[in-house]
Design an enzyme around this catalytic site. Structure first.
Site, short mmCIF file in Angstrom:
data_model
loop_
_atom_site.label_atom_id
_atom_site.label_comp_id
_atom_site.label_asym_id
_atom_site.label_seq_id
_atom_site.Cartn_x
_atom_site.Cartn_y
_atom_site.Cartn_z
CG ASP A 101 -1.77 -1.14 1.38
OD1 ASP A 101 -2.13 -1.72 0.34
OD2 ASP A 101 -2.12 -1.49 2.52
N1 URA Z 1 -0.96 -5.97 3.97
C1 URA Z 1 -1.49 -4.73 3.97
O1 URA Z 1 -2.52 -4.47 4.57
N2 URA Z 1 -0.84 -3.76 3.28
C2 URA Z 1 0.30 -3.98 2.61
O2 URA Z 1 0.86 -3.06 2.00
C3 URA Z 1 0.83 -5.28 2.62
C4 URA Z 1 0.17 -6.26 3.31
#
Ligand code: URA
Length: 239
Positions: A101
């Site tokens: 993310d």
């Molecule tokens: N899980 C998440 O919630 N976000 C990420 O970026 C990676 C794994």
């Protein structure tokens, strides 16, 4: 060793399918001989010609980046947001293997090796990923047991996770989580489900690769051994 059509595609001659047609049409030579069968394989020191022109395939490059927050996992962005590709200087066009993310920091592989990337991103490729999460509120072991046992999310039950409570501070907790699924925003949604939203999330391990020695925003090339190990892992896990 790789299939001739893949070699041609990697060199930008044509797509793999179109390259197959070029081969069967007799337009490709390997080491001075026209090759028309599709099973043919070539290796690094073979000399390949297409319509009388030397074919030079792009070098395969592999990087490990310790992504910063506010950087997106894409190759470009219309709104001018910084992407992981902007953080690495490379002579070839790289793309990220999977995604983190925008707000998540930590390690991600970038490569131009479509075959390896495809295998690593395949849902059957359940590589271990370890995340450090700072979450809201003081979590209890019984809440973490819900993650350890698998928890119901809107897209189904998660696989059991390995979860360690690393510490607490007033109003927050530090937790390490190892998962091998790769669902969208999975760790954040797991903590939302137990009522402890994630404040900060960092991926510290992906398969055998860790963030050791990589400062935030820094990248390094993978070693030959690391690439081989990833290939082996991907081969073993393919369904
Ligand atoms: N899980 C998440 O919630 N976000 C990420 O970026 C990676 C794994």
């Amino acid at each position: 060793m790789e299939r001739l059509q893949k070699y041609l595609a990697r060199a930008g001659v044509a797509s793999r399918r179109k390259s197959e047609e070029l081969i069967t049409a007799g337009r490709v030579m390997v080491n001075g001989e026209t090759v028309t069968e599709l099973g043919a394989r070539v290796q690094a020191d073979d000399v390949v010609w297409f319509d009388g022109e030397l074919v030079v395939p792009e070098r395969l490059e592999y990087f490990l980046l310790n992504k910063l927050s506010d950087v997106i996992c894409a190759v470009s962005d219309k709104r001018g947001q910084k992407t992981v590709v902007d953080l690495i200087e490379s002579p070839v066009r790289l793309f990220p293997v999977g995604r983190l993310d925008r707000d998540t920091t930590g390690i991600i592989i970038l490569t131009n090796d479509g075959t390896l990337a495809h295998s690593l991103m395949h849902p059957s490729f359940e590589v271990d990923k370890v995340y450090k999460a700072e979450v809201e509120g003081e979590v209890t072991e019984s809440e973490l047991d819900r993650l350890r046992n698998g928890i119901e999310l809107e897209d189904g039950l998660t696989a059991p996770a390995v979860v360690l409570l690393m510490g607490k501070r007033p109003g927050g907790s530090f937790v390490e989580v190892a998962i091998h699924e790769g669902r969208k925003r999975q760790v954040r949604r797991m903590f939302d489900a137990i009522g402890h939203p994630v404040w900060k999330l960092h991926r510290k391990r992906y398969a055998m690769l860790t963030d050791n020695g990589l400062a935030p925003g820094e990248s390094r090339q993978l070693t030959g051994e690391e690439v081989m190990a990833l290939r082996k892992l991907a081969e073993g896990k393919k369904s």
